[in-house]
Design an enzyme around this catalytic site. Structure first.
Site, PDB file in Angstrom:
ATOM      1  N   ASP A 167       0.859  -1.198   0.000  1.00 25.09           N
ATOM      2  CA  ASP A 167       0.000   0.000   0.000  1.00 25.09           C
ATOM      3  C   ASP A 167       0.883   1.232   0.000  1.00 25.09           C
ATOM      4  OD1 ASP A 167      -1.973   2.105   0.889  1.00 25.09           O
ATOM      5  OD2 ASP A 167      -3.260   0.360   1.164  1.00 25.09           O
ATOM      6  N   ASP A 185       3.626   1.906  -4.632  1.00 23.75           N
ATOM      7  CA  ASP A 185       2.682   2.685  -5.439  1.00 23.75           C
ATOM      8  C   ASP A 185       2.417   1.882  -6.717  1.00 23.75           C
ATOM      9  OD1 ASP A 185       1.380   4.408  -7.139  1.00 23.75           O
ATOM     10  OD2 ASP A 185       2.833   6.047  -6.953  1.00 23.75           O
ATOM     11  N   TYR A 187     -13.656   6.978 -13.624  1.00 25.65           N
ATOM     12  CA  TYR A 187     -13.713   5.745 -12.812  1.00 25.65           C
ATOM     13  C   TYR A 187     -14.388   4.634 -13.614  1.00 25.65           C
ATOM     14  CZ  TYR A 187     -14.492   2.864  -8.589  1.00 25.65           C
ATOM     15  OH  TYR A 187     -14.507   1.851  -7.650  1.00 25.65           O
TER      16      TYR A 187
HETATM   17  P1  NAP Z   1     -10.026   2.657   0.409  1.00 20.95           P
HETATM   18  O1  NAP Z   1     -10.704   2.392   1.700  1.00 20.95           O
HETATM   19  O2  NAP Z   1      -9.746   4.051   0.002  1.00 20.95           O
HETATM   20  O3  NAP Z   1      -8.688   1.788   0.373  1.00 20.95           O
HETATM   21  C1  NAP Z   1      -7.851   1.825  -0.745  1.00 20.95           C
HETATM   22  C2  NAP Z   1      -6.416   1.658  -0.295  1.00 20.95           C
HETATM   23  O4  NAP Z   1      -5.579   1.712  -1.471  1.00 20.95           O
HETATM   24  C3  NAP Z   1      -5.952   2.811   0.612  1.00 20.95           C
HETATM   25  O5  NAP Z   1      -5.144   2.338   1.657  1.00 20.95           O
HETATM   26  C4  NAP Z   1      -5.174   3.664  -0.357  1.00 20.95           C
HETATM   27  O6  NAP Z   1      -4.199   4.509   0.247  1.00 20.95           O
HETATM   28  C5  NAP Z   1      -4.514   2.623  -1.233  1.00 20.95           C
HETATM   29  N1  NAP Z   1      -3.979   3.195  -2.455  1.00 20.95           N
HETATM   30  C6  NAP Z   1      -4.423   4.279  -3.143  1.00 20.95           C
HETATM   31  N2  NAP Z   1      -3.635   4.530  -4.184  1.00 20.95           N
HETATM   32  C7  NAP Z   1      -2.643   3.603  -4.163  1.00 20.95           C
HETATM   33  C8  NAP Z   1      -1.528   3.353  -4.974  1.00 20.95           C
HETATM   34  N3  NAP Z   1      -1.228   4.137  -6.008  1.00 20.95           N
HETATM   35  N4  NAP Z   1      -0.733   2.296  -4.681  1.00 20.95           N
HETATM   36  C9  NAP Z   1      -0.996   1.508  -3.613  1.00 20.95           C
HETATM   37  N5  NAP Z   1      -2.040   1.701  -2.795  1.00 20.95           N
HETATM   38  C10 NAP Z   1      -2.861   2.742  -3.062  1.00 20.95           C
HETATM   39  O7  NAP Z   1     -10.878   2.033  -0.805  1.00 20.95           O
HETATM   40  P2  NAP Z   1     -11.824   0.741  -0.866  1.00 20.95           P
HETATM   41  O8  NAP Z   1     -13.235   1.201  -0.798  1.00 20.95           O
HETATM   42  O9  NAP Z   1     -11.332  -0.292   0.047  1.00 20.95           O
HETATM   43  O10 NAP Z   1     -11.558   0.306  -2.377  1.00 20.95           O
HETATM   44  C11 NAP Z   1     -10.705  -0.774  -2.726  1.00 20.95           C
HETATM   45  C12 NAP Z   1     -10.934  -1.158  -4.172  1.00 20.95           C
HETATM   46  O11 NAP Z   1     -12.310  -1.527  -4.330  1.00 20.95           O
HETATM   47  C13 NAP Z   1     -10.687  -0.034  -5.164  1.00 20.95           C
HETATM   48  O12 NAP Z   1     -10.117  -0.547  -6.339  1.00 20.95           O
HETATM   49  C14 NAP Z   1     -12.091   0.483  -5.449  1.00 20.95           C
HETATM   50  O13 NAP Z   1     -12.176   1.127  -6.688  1.00 20.95           O
HETATM   51  C15 NAP Z   1     -12.868  -0.795  -5.400  1.00 20.95           C
HETATM   52  N6  NAP Z   1     -14.300  -0.610  -5.150  1.00 20.95           N
HETATM   53  C16 NAP Z   1     -14.736  -0.015  -3.997  1.00 20.95           C
HETATM   54  C17 NAP Z   1     -16.103   0.152  -3.789  1.00 20.95           C
HETATM   55  C18 NAP Z   1     -16.671   0.780  -2.545  1.00 20.95           C
HETATM   56  O14 NAP Z   1     -17.888   1.018  -2.507  1.00 20.95           O
HETATM   57  N7  NAP Z   1     -15.882   1.043  -1.520  1.00 20.95           N
HETATM   58  C19 NAP Z   1     -17.004  -0.270  -4.776  1.00 20.95           C
HETATM   59  C20 NAP Z   1     -16.532  -0.858  -5.944  1.00 20.95           C
HETATM   60  C21 NAP Z   1     -15.166  -1.024  -6.116  1.00 20.95           C
HETATM   61  P3  NAP Z   1      -4.571   6.107   0.451  1.00 20.95           P
HETATM   62  O15 NAP Z   1      -5.602   6.139   1.502  1.00 20.95           O
HETATM   63  O16 NAP Z   1      -3.305   6.737   0.827  1.00 20.95           O
HETATM   64  O17 NAP Z   1      -5.109   6.602  -0.860  1.00 20.95           O
END
Ligand code: NAP
Length: 253
Positions: free
Chosen positions: A36, A65, A158
């Site tokens: 991460d 990253d 997105y």
């Molecule tokens: P989240 O809570 O924001 O967690 C994402 C994690 O990825 C954070 O720790 C973030 O760090 C890290 N990250 C961001 N950019 C990065 C990079 N360049 N390299 C490595 N790590 C990085 O998001 P989440 O809701 O768990 O989402 C996880 C995945 O599920 C994503 O691909 C998202 O698009 C997908 N998704 C989520 C939802 C939803 O409703 N939550 C729905 C559909 C799909 P920072 O905090 O520093 O950015």
């Protein structure tokens, strides 16, 4: 112990869905690299790798990253060096930017493409190279979104990036199924993580989401983690090239 003796890399595993996947994988016996950009969970609590170790599992954190090729190569190199092999790769790291095309700046478009789509390309390329070279019949799991399958208001970049992830999954599955490499995507609906906190706090938006979900609730990170355990395990060997929708039924109407 459905993942006993497997080694997994989960990107974006410090927070949210990725954190839940890493914790479930460790519960099922996998050794996990938590990759991460930051170590601290966005939602608070102990870093994922520390929690895993505290509960008797094996994990390491790597600051990485996914939009940087060197950084991704480093994740794979160090995981193979420490654990000897890589069986499962979960491409979960991602960001969400909500903007209609009329407001969407080129920099925002590039940022979301670099992390949400190019990051999946870099990690998948490394995974395929490692698995084919080592003769590992592994699993690649891409975290796409329902926004990769249907339109999602005001989220142009997105939707474009996740649409790319969903179809990249099918194409890579086509190319490497014969080598025993299992490739699938999970398409979550709205999940309660920091990513969705802002719009979930809006009562009108939240209630619209809940009412339009046949299951009448929003998703939890564990809903996605359980699907990921299935796809990472040997139980799903003949499930291949699929976009597994985990959304409480949101997309059925
Ligand atoms: P989240 O809570 O924001 O967690 C994402 C994690 O990825 C954070 O720790 C973030 O760090 C890290 N990250 C961001 N950019 C990065 C990079 N360049 N390299 C490595 N790590 C990085 O998001 P989440 O809701 O768990 O989402 C996880 C995945 O599920 C994503 O691909 C998202 O698009 C997908 N998704 C989520 C939802 C939803 O409703 N939550 C729905 C559909 C799909 P920072 O905090 O520093 O950015």
């Amino acid at each position: 112990m459905r993942l006993k003796d497997k080694v997994a890399i989960v990107t974006g595993a410090s927070s949210g869905i990725g954190r839940s996947i890493a914790l479930r994988f460790a519960e099922e016996g996998a050794k996990v690299t938590v990759a991460d950009i930051q170590e601290e969970p966005r939602e608070g609590g102990k870093p994922t790798h520390e929690k895993i170790k505290e509960e008797g599992g094996e994990a390491m954190f790597m600051e990485a990253d996914v939009s940087s090729k060197n950084s991704v190569q480093d994740i794979f190199y160090r995981t193979a060096e420490k654990y000897g092999r890589i069986d499962v790769v979960v491409n979960n790291a991602g960001i969400f930017i909500q903007d209609k095309i009329e407001n969407l700046e080129e920099e925002e478009w590039d940022r979301i493409m670099d992390i949400d789509l190019k990051g999946v390309y870099f990690c998948t390329k490394e995974a395929i190279e490692h698995m084919t070279t080592e003769g590992i019949e592994g699993s690649i799991i891409n975290i796409s979104s329902i926004a990769g399958l249907v339109g999602y208001n005001g989220a142009t970049a997105y939707c474009a990036a996740k649409g790319g992830v969903s179809n990249l999954t099918k194409e890579v599955a086509l190319d490497y199924g014969s080598e025993g490499i299992n490739v699938n995507a999970i398409c979550p609906g709205v999940i309660k993580t920091k990513m969705t906190e802002e719009f979930r706090e809006d009562d009108q938006v939240r209630s619209f989401m809940e009412q339009n979900t046949p299951y009448k609730r929003l998703g939890k990170p564990e809903d996605i983690a359980n699907a990921a355990v299935f796809l990472a395990s040997d139980e799903s060997n003949f499930v291949h090239g699929q976009n597994l929708v985990v959304d409480g039924g949101w997309t059925i109407h």
